[in-house]
Design a protein around this motif. Structure first.
Motif, mmCIF file in Angstrom:
data_model
loop_
_atom_site.group_PDB
_atom_site.id
_atom_site.type_symbol
_atom_site.label_atom_id
_atom_site.label_comp_id
_atom_site.label_asym_id
_atom_site.label_seq_id
_atom_site.Cartn_x
_atom_site.Cartn_y
_atom_site.Cartn_z
ATOM 1 N N GLN A 1 65.165 60.794 11.769
ATOM 2 C CA GLN A 1 65.285 59.964 12.959
ATOM 3 C C GLN A 1 66.753 59.743 13.275
ATOM 4 O OE1 GLN A 1 64.534 55.579 12.483
ATOM 5 N NE2 GLN A 1 63.497 56.258 10.616
ATOM 6 N N GLY A 2 67.046 59.586 14.549
ATOM 7 C CA GLY A 2 68.423 59.364 14.975
ATOM 8 C C GLY A 2 68.622 59.886 16.380
ATOM 9 N N VAL A 3 69.878 59.965 16.807
ATOM 10 C CA VAL A 3 70.199 60.530 18.113
ATOM 11 C C VAL A 3 70.445 62.027 17.956
ATOM 12 C CG1 VAL A 3 71.141 58.357 18.988
ATOM 13 C CG2 VAL A 3 72.657 59.994 17.857
ATOM 14 N N HIS A 4 70.498 62.712 19.079
ATOM 15 C CA HIS A 4 70.585 64.167 19.078
ATOM 16 C C HIS A 4 71.745 64.684 18.229
ATOM 17 C CE1 HIS A 4 70.701 68.269 20.683
ATOM 18 N NE2 HIS A 4 71.982 68.072 20.953
ATOM 19 N N ALA A 5 72.941 64.157 18.450
ATOM 20 C CA ALA A 5 74.125 64.667 17.747
ATOM 21 C C ALA A 5 73.990 64.490 16.238
ATOM 22 C CB ALA A 5 75.380 63.969 18.262
ATOM 23 N N ASP A 6 73.471 63.336 15.811
ATOM 24 C CA ASP A 6 73.338 63.079 14.377
ATOM 25 C C ASP A 6 72.306 64.007 13.748
ATOM 26 O OD1 ASP A 6 75.219 61.100 14.622
ATOM 27 O OD2 ASP A 6 73.771 59.448 14.689
ATOM 28 N N LEU A 7 71.220 64.269 14.464
ATOM 29 C CA LEU A 7 70.181 65.141 13.922
ATOM 30 C C LEU A 7 70.647 66.594 13.845
ATOM 31 C CD1 LEU A 7 67.013 63.642 15.657
ATOM 32 C CD2 LEU A 7 67.708 63.416 13.264
ATOM 33 N N LEU A 8 71.463 67.006 14.814
ATOM 34 C CA LEU A 8 72.033 68.351 14.722
ATOM 35 C C LEU A 8 72.946 68.462 13.512
ATOM 36 C CD1 LEU A 8 73.001 69.640 18.288
ATOM 37 C CD2 LEU A 8 71.105 70.353 16.833
ATOM 38 N N ALA A 9 73.768 67.430 13.318
ATOM 39 C CA ALA A 9 74.697 67.447 12.189
ATOM 40 C C ALA A 9 73.960 67.412 10.858
ATOM 41 C CB ALA A 9 75.648 66.252 12.291
ATOM 42 N N LEU A 10 72.765 66.812 10.839
ATOM 43 C CA LEU A 10 71.980 66.731 9.612
ATOM 44 C C LEU A 10 71.531 68.109 9.143
ATOM 45 C CD1 LEU A 10 70.617 64.750 7.589
ATOM 46 C CD2 LEU A 10 68.642 64.720 9.116
ATOM 47 N N GLY A 11 71.314 69.013 10.099
ATOM 48 C CA GLY A 11 70.935 70.371 9.740
ATOM 49 C C GLY A 11 69.529 70.510 9.206
ATOM 50 N N GLY A 12 68.631 69.593 9.594
ATOM 51 C CA GLY A 12 67.255 69.625 9.122
ATOM 52 C C GLY A 12 66.322 70.317 10.104
ATOM 53 N N GLN A 13 65.081 69.811 10.174
ATOM 54 C CA GLN A 13 64.085 70.470 11.017
ATOM 55 C C GLN A 13 64.423 70.380 12.492
ATOM 56 O OE1 GLN A 13 59.869 70.358 10.056
ATOM 57 N NE2 GLN A 13 59.412 69.699 12.154
ATOM 58 N N TYR A 14 64.945 69.219 12.932
ATOM 59 C CA TYR A 14 65.298 69.092 14.342
ATOM 60 C C TYR A 14 66.341 70.137 14.721
ATOM 61 C CZ TYR A 14 67.006 67.163 18.743
ATOM 62 O OH TYR A 14 67.388 67.010 20.058
ATOM 63 N N ALA A 15 67.370 70.256 13.913
ATOM 64 C CA ALA A 15 68.425 71.233 14.192
ATOM 65 C C ALA A 15 67.864 72.649 14.219
ATOM 66 C CB ALA A 15 69.531 71.111 13.147
ATOM 67 N N GLU A 16 66.953 72.936 13.301
ATOM 68 C CA GLU A 16 66.351 74.271 13.263
ATOM 69 C C GLU A 16 65.575 74.558 14.547
ATOM 70 O OE1 GLU A 16 63.016 76.833 10.719
ATOM 71 O OE2 GLU A 16 63.392 74.723 10.257
ATOM 72 N N LEU A 17 64.727 73.601 14.962
ATOM 73 C CA LEU A 17 63.915 73.811 16.157
ATOM 74 C C LEU A 17 64.777 73.872 17.410
ATOM 75 C CD1 LEU A 17 60.921 71.423 15.356
ATOM 76 C CD2 LEU A 17 60.985 73.917 15.160
ATOM 77 N N PHE A 18 65.780 73.006 17.480
ATOM 78 C CA PHE A 18 66.654 73.002 18.653
ATOM 79 C C PHE A 18 67.408 74.322 18.752
ATOM 80 C CE2 PHE A 18 70.588 72.248 20.939
ATOM 81 C CZ PHE A 18 70.162 71.535 22.048
ATOM 82 N N ASN A 19 67.946 74.784 17.648
ATOM 83 C CA ASN A 19 68.717 76.027 17.662
ATOM 84 C C ASN A 19 67.827 77.244 17.963
ATOM 85 O OD1 ASN A 19 71.233 74.837 17.176
ATOM 86 N ND2 ASN A 19 70.859 74.787 14.964
ATOM 87 N N LEU A 20 66.574 77.195 17.514
ATOM 88 C CA LEU A 20 65.647 78.273 17.842
ATOM 89 C C LEU A 20 65.421 78.350 19.345
ATOM 90 C CD1 LEU A 20 62.884 78.030 15.067
ATOM 91 C CD2 LEU A 20 64.346 79.994 15.563
ATOM 92 N N GLN A 21 65.239 77.184 19.986
ATOM 93 C CA GLN A 21 65.034 77.183 21.432
ATOM 94 C C GLN A 21 66.315 77.579 22.152
ATOM 95 O OE1 GLN A 21 63.152 73.664 22.977
ATOM 96 N NE2 GLN A 21 61.526 73.710 21.465
#
Length: 243
Positions: A217-237
């Protein structure tokens, strides 16, 4: 919502397990995750449609299990992916039995992009949306989705739940609808469920779900920096738009 667990009748595993989330007034909160992660189930519990097996759901520190469900539902509007297409006029499809307020009707139609559909219909708001009747009109899936979105906006409820509200929209209509969400959230709260992660970049908070649990959980920038599932899905799209 605190430590909510919910299991569908006959299911072996819970659809939600110890889920906690918060939506503050005036916020746009996004739920993201892969299919079957529990997003829609969570939204239905927040809307009072399902009662959790354990845990609590509160509005302003009042457990919804302690209040009459009908007044609670009046405070919630839902724009669902599987919305109903009623053989009624445009006007009645949006107001759905509520007293008509012309200004609110126009605002809801503009916010959803339905105004561009309505202005092309032969009788405007009085066009019957069923080709089986005289002077009736048939709408495309995307046009119906705009009407359904206008229906949700028209309720002016304190909580608006939007479950994949742009699944049938083209890129221009999708951009216009997501651009209007922030303005609609003033003084209200919006829960947005979507797979289009580019559309949640400006959410006040993002919850990432997997197998019935909140894993990030968090804002977009923090979740991207976390490098978890959100970052994976966002980068795939995002990779689909790279040359």
């Amino acid at each position: 919502m605190q430590n909510v667990t919910f299991t569908y009748p006959g299911a072996h595993d819970p659809a939600l397990s110890e889920v906690s989330a918060e939506i503050r007034r005036g916020e746009v909160v996004a739920l993201v995750g892969e299919n079957g992660s529990g997003k829609t189930t969570l939204a239905k519990i927040l809307a009072g449609l399902y009662r959790p097996d354990s845990g609590t759901v509160c509005w302003d520190q009042i457990a919804i299990s302690d209040v009459d469900p009908e007044p609670l539902r009046e405070r919630i509007a839902v724009i669902a992916q599987d919305h109903a297409n009623w053989p009624l006029t445009v006007r009645h499809n949006i107001t759905m039995g509520r007293d008509e307020d012309p200004a609110t009707l126009a605002t809801a139609a503009a916010a959803s992009g339905a105004d561009t559909v309505i202005e092309k219909l032969p009788h405007g708001y009085d066009t019957l949306l069923d080709r089986h009747f005289k002077d009736g009109a048939e709408l495309s899936g995307g046009q119906w989705q705009r009407i359904a979105a206008a229906r949700g906006f028209y309720r002016s409820a304190p909580l608006l739940i939007m479950d994949e509200p742009t699944a049938a929209l083209d890129a221009r209509a999708e951009y216009a609808l997501f651009s209007s969400i922030r303005g609609h959230a003033r003084g209200r709260s919006v829960l947005l469920i979507t797979h289009r992660l580019a559309s949640v970049r400006h959410a006040d908070r993002i919850y990432v779900m997997r197998e019935g649990q909140v894993i990030e959980q968090g804002v977009h920038a923090d979740l991207l920096a976390l490098g978890g599932q959100y970052a994976e899905l966002f980068n795939l799209q995002a990779s689909q738009y790279e040359l």
